[in-house]
Design an enzyme around this catalytic site. Structure first.
Site, PDB file in Angstrom:
ATOM      1  N   SER A  60      16.708  14.555  44.417  1.00  0.00           N
ATOM      2  CA  SER A  60      15.579  15.340  44.691  1.00  0.00           C
ATOM      3  C   SER A  60      14.181  14.559  43.982  1.00  0.00           C
ATOM      4  CB  SER A  60      15.809  16.664  43.755  1.00  0.00           C
ATOM      5  OG  SER A  60      15.974  16.009  42.113  1.00  0.00           O
ATOM      6  N   ASN A 115      14.412  14.328  40.389  1.00  0.00           N
ATOM      7  CA  ASN A 115      15.029  13.832  40.263  1.00  0.00           C
ATOM      8  C   ASN A 115      14.691  12.313  39.552  1.00  0.00           C
ATOM      9  OD1 ASN A 115      18.343  14.119  41.516  1.00  0.00           O
ATOM     10  ND2 ASN A 115      17.736  14.605  39.740  1.00  0.00           N
ATOM     11  N   TRP A 116      13.052  11.847  40.280  1.00  0.00           N
ATOM     12  CA  TRP A 116      12.172  10.370  40.128  1.00  0.00           C
ATOM     13  C   TRP A 116      11.394  10.903  38.518  1.00  0.00           C
ATOM     14  CZ3 TRP A 116      12.801   6.587  43.175  1.00  0.00           C
ATOM     15  CH2 TRP A 116      12.298   6.896  44.674  1.00  0.00           C
ATOM     16  N   GLU A 141      26.489  31.731  53.485  1.00  0.00           N
ATOM     17  CA  GLU A 141      27.263  31.962  52.433  1.00  0.00           C
ATOM     18  C   GLU A 141      26.782  31.055  51.573  1.00  0.00           C
ATOM     19  OE1 GLU A 141      28.403  34.598  52.655  1.00  0.00           O
ATOM     20  OE2 GLU A 141      27.604  35.704  54.411  1.00  0.00           O
ATOM     21  N   ASP A 157      26.592  18.546  42.176  1.00  0.00           N
ATOM     22  CA  ASP A 157      26.233  18.168  40.442  1.00  0.00           C
ATOM     23  C   ASP A 157      27.069  18.159  39.721  1.00  0.00           C
ATOM     24  OD1 ASP A 157      23.880  18.927  38.798  1.00  0.00           O
ATOM     25  OD2 ASP A 157      23.847  21.519  39.059  1.00  0.00           O
TER      26      ASP A 157
HETATM   27  C1  FPP Z   1      23.896  15.496  40.451  1.00  0.00           C
HETATM   28  O1  FPP Z   1      24.332  15.342  38.755  1.00  0.00           O
HETATM   29  C2  FPP Z   1      23.936  14.486  41.275  1.00  0.00           C
HETATM   30  C3  FPP Z   1      23.006  13.456  41.417  1.00  0.00           C
HETATM   31  C4  FPP Z   1      21.843  13.755  40.773  1.00  0.00           C
HETATM   32  C5  FPP Z   1      23.069  12.417  41.921  1.00  0.00           C
HETATM   33  C6  FPP Z   1      24.791  12.585  42.995  1.00  0.00           C
HETATM   34  C7  FPP Z   1      24.502  11.181  44.066  1.00  0.00           C
HETATM   35  C8  FPP Z   1      26.032  10.513  43.649  1.00  0.00           C
HETATM   36  C9  FPP Z   1      26.944  11.282  43.800  1.00  0.00           C
HETATM   37  C10 FPP Z   1      26.089   9.628  44.076  1.00  0.00           C
HETATM   38  C11 FPP Z   1      25.402   8.683  45.279  1.00  0.00           C
HETATM   39  C12 FPP Z   1      25.568   9.622  46.081  1.00  0.00           C
HETATM   40  C13 FPP Z   1      25.649   9.103  47.665  1.00  0.00           C
HETATM   41  C14 FPP Z   1      25.346   9.861  48.679  1.00  0.00           C
HETATM   42  C15 FPP Z   1      25.969   7.304  48.461  1.00  0.00           C
HETATM   43  P1  FPP Z   1      23.703  15.576  37.021  1.00  0.00           P
HETATM   44  O2  FPP Z   1      23.414  13.780  36.868  1.00  0.00           O
HETATM   45  O3  FPP Z   1      22.456  15.977  37.498  1.00  0.00           O
HETATM   46  O4  FPP Z   1      24.829  15.716  36.619  1.00  0.00           O
HETATM   47  P2  FPP Z   1      24.564  16.786  35.301  1.00  0.00           P
HETATM   48  O5  FPP Z   1      23.843  17.775  35.943  1.00  0.00           O
HETATM   49  O6  FPP Z   1      25.911  16.699  35.310  1.00  0.00           O
HETATM   50  O7  FPP Z   1      23.394  16.297  34.118  1.00  0.00           O
END
Ligand code: FPP
Length: 251
Positions: A66, A69-70, A208, A21
């Site tokens: 998730s 996230n869509w 944990e 995150d």
């Molecule tokens: C959360 O940060 C992150 C995600 C929803 C996506 C994670 C994806 C990657 C690290 C890139 C690709 C991954 C792989 C496995 C190749 P956020 O966007 O929710 O951040 P915020 O809370 O600061 O808005």
């Protein structure tokens, strides 16, 4: 800062799960677009995967996308899918070189066609590797997974393949996407948020929990070692008393 030599190799978690995150906030701090954060998050994925394999962790599960996230803006979803397809495609030779098997959990059929295909190809091409399994949670949510498991078991019960009274933890676990994997002993979440966000709710019953202020693109090997060291300094009691745990450790 923690280093690999600080870690007790005899007390490693078999399975570590991570809620990655803070990509968006990391990008915003730099005056960049959110996708810049995701792009930089890939370097952390690579770093942590390498660190886990080097240590001898057997399963590493990453919450990459998730179900919720869509609902993000279409441009961000499209860019994330493109990043996933590109990264998965590019990383297959490295995964094979390091004997890492790729797997995925979630409603994978809901992924765009090219993403699903790339993922299935990579899973197939790495299926013989046995050093570590890297599990990507994609279009995943725990409530979706639990309902899906209930439906599968109900179908089996309808066909008299399982008696309702025989449904137990083992049968339920085997209907989840994570069947065949041990439950995570350690769950890490970056970015200071202290939530589970619909991730592996059944599987983390005794995990944990480790929360760090670091944003995901700033989470590298040292931060990963730090989390494992913290885990190794905890006493895992599974409902028993401290005295019972000390006595069984002496045996
Ligand atoms: C959360 O940060 C992150 C995600 C929803 C996506 C994670 C994806 C990657 C690290 C890139 C690709 C991954 C792989 C496995 C190749 P956020 O966007 O929710 O951040 P915020 O809370 O600061 O808005």
């Amino acid at each position: 800062m923690a280093s690999i030599s600080d870690i007790d190799k005899s007390k490693l978690p078999v399975h570590i799960a991570i809620i990655m995150d803070g990509n968006g906030r990391w990008a915003k701090q730099k005056g960049e677009h959110r996708i810049f954060g995701h792009q930089n998050g890939v370097a952390s994925v690579r770093d942590v995967t390498e660190a886990a394999a080097e240590l001898g962790i057997k399963y590493l599960t990453l919450y990459a996308f998730s179900t919720e996230n869509w609902n993000r803006p279409k441009a961000e979803v499209d860019a994330l899918m493109e990043l996933l397809v590109g990264t998965i495609h590019k990383e297959v030779p490295t995964l094979n070189k390091n004997k890492i098997r790729l797997n995925a959990i979630g409603n994978l059929r809901s992924l765009p066609g090219n993403c699903y295909k790339e993922l299935m190809d990579a899973i197939g091409q790495t299926s013989k590797n046995d050093r570590m399994t890297l599990v990507l949670a994609l279009s995943y949510s725990s409530k979706w997974e639990i309902i899906d498991a209930v439906k599968k078991i109900a179908e089996r019960a309808k066909k008299n393949e399982v008696a309702v009274n025989d449904i137990d933890e083992k049968i339920f676990s085997s209907a989840l996407c994570t069947h065949g994997m041990p439950d995570p002993e350690l769950l890490i979440r970056t970015s200071g948020e202290q939530r589970i966000s619909n991730f592996l709710l059944w599987q983390i019953a005794y995990a944990e929990l480790y929360f760090t202020e670091k944003l995901w693109p700033d989470f590298h090997k040292e931060e990963f070692y730090e989390a494992i060291l913290d885990y190794q300094n905890r006493e895992r009691r599974f409902g028993k008393t401290s005295e019972q745990i000390s006595a069984s450790n002496r045996q």
